[in-house]
Design a protein around this motif. Sequence first.
Motif, PDB file in Angstrom:
ATOM      1  N   ARG A 181       1.078  -1.194   0.019  1.00 11.52           N
ATOM      2  CA  ARG A 181       0.044  -0.086   0.037  1.00 11.52           C
ATOM      3  C   ARG A 181       0.777   1.354  -0.045  1.00 11.52           C
ATOM      4  N   VAL A 182       1.077   1.684  -1.201  1.00  7.49           N
ATOM      5  CA  VAL A 182       2.424   2.463  -1.589  1.00  7.49           C
ATOM      6  C   VAL A 182       2.120   3.912  -1.985  1.00  7.49           C
ATOM      7  N   LEU A 183       2.610   4.947  -1.518  1.00  5.82           N
ATOM      8  CA  LEU A 183       2.619   6.080  -1.976  1.00  5.82           C
ATOM      9  C   LEU A 183       3.955   6.328  -3.032  1.00  5.82           C
ATOM     10  N   ASN A 184       3.808   6.764  -4.293  1.00 13.25           N
ATOM     11  CA  ASN A 184       4.592   7.080  -5.351  1.00 13.25           C
ATOM     12  C   ASN A 184       4.881   8.543  -5.324  1.00 13.25           C
ATOM     13  N   HIS A 185       6.138   9.111  -4.723  1.00 16.26           N
ATOM     14  CA  HIS A 185       6.434  10.485  -4.819  1.00 16.26           C
ATOM     15  C   HIS A 185       7.061  10.727  -6.143  1.00 16.26           C
ATOM     16  N   SER A 225      -1.389   5.671   9.999  1.00 14.74           N
ATOM     17  CA  SER A 225      -2.598   5.880  10.718  1.00 14.74           C
ATOM     18  C   SER A 225      -3.622   5.514   9.585  1.00 14.74           C
ATOM     19  N   ILE A 226      -3.284   5.323   8.482  1.00 18.00           N
ATOM     20  CA  ILE A 226      -4.411   4.941   7.449  1.00 18.00           C
ATOM     21  C   ILE A 226      -3.872   3.731   6.595  1.00 18.00           C
ATOM     22  N   VAL A 492      -8.325   8.830   1.944  1.00 16.31           N
ATOM     23  CA  VAL A 492      -9.274   7.913   1.363  1.00 16.31           C
ATOM     24  C   VAL A 492      -8.242   6.948   0.333  1.00 16.31           C
ATOM     25  N   PHE A 493      -7.394   7.211  -0.086  1.00 17.29           N
ATOM     26  CA  PHE A 493      -6.387   6.342  -0.637  1.00 17.29           C
ATOM     27  C   PHE A 493      -5.823   5.323   0.410  1.00 17.29           C
ATOM     28  N   GLY A 494      -5.216   5.653   1.515  1.00 17.57           N
ATOM     29  CA  GLY A 494      -4.789   5.120   2.581  1.00 17.57           C
ATOM     30  C   GLY A 494      -6.074   3.705   2.706  1.00 17.57           C
ATOM     31  N   ARG A 495      -7.222   4.151   3.077  1.00 17.32           N
ATOM     32  CA  ARG A 495      -8.224   3.297   3.460  1.00 17.32           C
ATOM     33  C   ARG A 495      -8.765   2.518   2.678  1.00 17.32           C
ATOM     34  N   MET A 496      -8.660   2.860   1.333  1.00 17.77           N
ATOM     35  CA  MET A 496      -9.275   1.869   0.218  1.00 17.77           C
ATOM     36  C   MET A 496      -7.954   1.005  -0.232  1.00 17.77           C
TER      37      MET A 496
END
Length: 729
Positions: A181-185, A225-226, A492-496
């Motif tokens: 569950r990854v953020l792309n910077h 947290s998410i 919402v991205f983290g939660r989904m």
Amino acid sequence: MQLSACFSARVRLWCPLFLAFALALSGLVASPVRAEDGYDLWLRYPPLAEGARRAALPLATRIVVEGEDDSLRVAGEELTRGIGGLLQTTPPVAPQVSAGAIVLGLASSPRIEALDLPLSDLGPEGYLIRSVRMEGQSVTVIAANTGPGVLYGAFEWLRRMQVGEPLTDLDVRSTPALRLRVLNHWDNLNRTVERGYAGQSIWDWHTLPGFTQTRYVDYARANASIGINGAVLNNVNANALSLTGPYIAKAAALADVFRPYGVRVYLSARFSAPVEIGGLPNADPLNPEVAAWWRAKADEIYAAIPDFGGFLVKANSEGQPGPQDYGRTHADGANMLADAVAPHGGVVMWRAFVYSAENTTDRARQAYEEFVPLDGTFRDNVLVQVKNGPIDFQPREPFHPLFGAMPRTPLMMEFQITKEYLGFATHLAYLGTMYEETLQSVTDRPVAGSTVADVVDGSAEGHGLTGMAGVANIGSDRNWSGSHFDQANWYVFGRMAWDPRADAGPIARDWAKRTFTPDPEFAEPVVEMMMGSREAVVDYMTPLGLHHLMATGHHYGPGPWVDDLARPEWNPAYYHRADATGIGFDRTASGSNAVAQYAPTVAARFADPDRIDERDLLWFHHVAWDRPMRSGRTLWDELVVTYGRGVSTVGDMRRTWAGLEAHVDARRFDEVSQFLAIQEQEAKWWRDASVSYFRTFADRRLPAGEPEPEHDLDHYRGLSFPFAPGNTH
């Protein structure tokens, strides 16, 4: 000073402070009101209302941390912070169990083990929250198999307190549906951010590794947290220097900060790095010297970052180097990198966003044509990362046809959180509805009724390696995302990503309550506003299936008239194809036949103009201006009315927000108000410019009641914005 002066716009920001100070002197409130700047995100812990506070106090008398794990430590710290703010009393952290204690522990802890809780099937990140009896006392246990799992549970317990959910008789079990569950910077080494609208990159590469800002800790807290567990630190349009020793040390410093929060570090790898920084004559993935160079580079990275997640790669797209430069396939390139990180447990996320000037086919077809023949040829530690739609993060797209078409390959969803095509930071557009729309889309592959969510979480095809990526909207701005409501899209991205079947509505309500106030008189109208906001943007930018109508390069504002760029698919005119007969891109069998890439049942619906959802009509069909629509209007009239509906919806949003001033601190209220004013002005610009342009083809009057554009078409065509933000090319 007269109190009526507080209603003057000139003093709105400082007058609440004066009033609060005066009331504090009279003993009516405890302290002055503090204007908020958005830095605390949804992790604000303001005092609960007195009744809720009294009810919660007996349930948080102390915190017991069972173990020395770093994640357990930060979970205890977060509970101390949260309870101290919400209940206005700081519970002691002590080893003794007492009534009302919150006990944090791993399954291996003797106290937790003695409870015989069902933890074995929670996996490495799931958690359990249960009201139990321990050593004769009524306590709340937050338990998991790993420290990050306990931390996720601690954040969930605090969320429940923040929004007013019951904290008694708890029996909560939660496990993430997706492994990554990854953020792309899309952050560059010079601190610019491609498609970033919130200031500079939050990574100050110059001061790393020696200086690690508190902001990095708060970034990790917010992600944990998410449920976000990974961060790709650098742009997919990568600089090879990111893989050199000094920058590996900088990434390692960030990894050390993130580790207690369960967040792993990843890097975008430039495919030509063996040439650019390795001195090799080529980067051919089948060259043994190249493979050896990547193995050595992986060893170097893992020596500095033992839990390094792996590589993200953009190859042979938009001019980026890749294996096709040497006559090799995407699988050849991905597998070579996958072999390099496999001994360390790493993965490769290989992007399927590919198109080239040499390929003259419909751009919507290109990824499918390149990747489907490679299904089953990728290593087990490779995920193919696929955008939600087949073009490029448009306000609305049908789901990407690759989902369900590669049953032997794990496909990782890629959403955009930053709003490159949805008004940047100034337009309020809650993307939870877009994420939900995509994830709930029925693919009918591999079996009838399968959804995109079924493919992404592995349940449809039996994959254990699963993931979701979000292109981050985070920057150096004090409020993190450029605007307060854009924080909701990170949330919402983290939660989904944790639960791809989650409902966007309750998540919006959670965010609004945590970010502003749990008062339903505020939360309910704000949630209603959020839930209709993205549809408003679609209406005033790209209605009825139109797409990619934005101006060149920066994608700021309308540019449907652009038709002179070198590559056909860079031109908005390529996508709308307006002429005297009608408008829209024919992707049926009589056109590009992109519909054939979907399952037959889905293709049949998309191909039939009488059955297709009219919101997608012009994506798949070139339609006559006078075609009757389901509303009874002609297509031309429907197009104009839809543009206008988008503008009027933004006006409704402004009025809703204006009525909520009493519930929001003055600073955030004013900032949101000003952005909504910008949005309404720019929505009207979009509507007027687009209607002016398309009327040159339709040659028809505007429907009754629809206003004439404010300016003529030449005015709109003459506007220029060479320094619009987010464009680093």
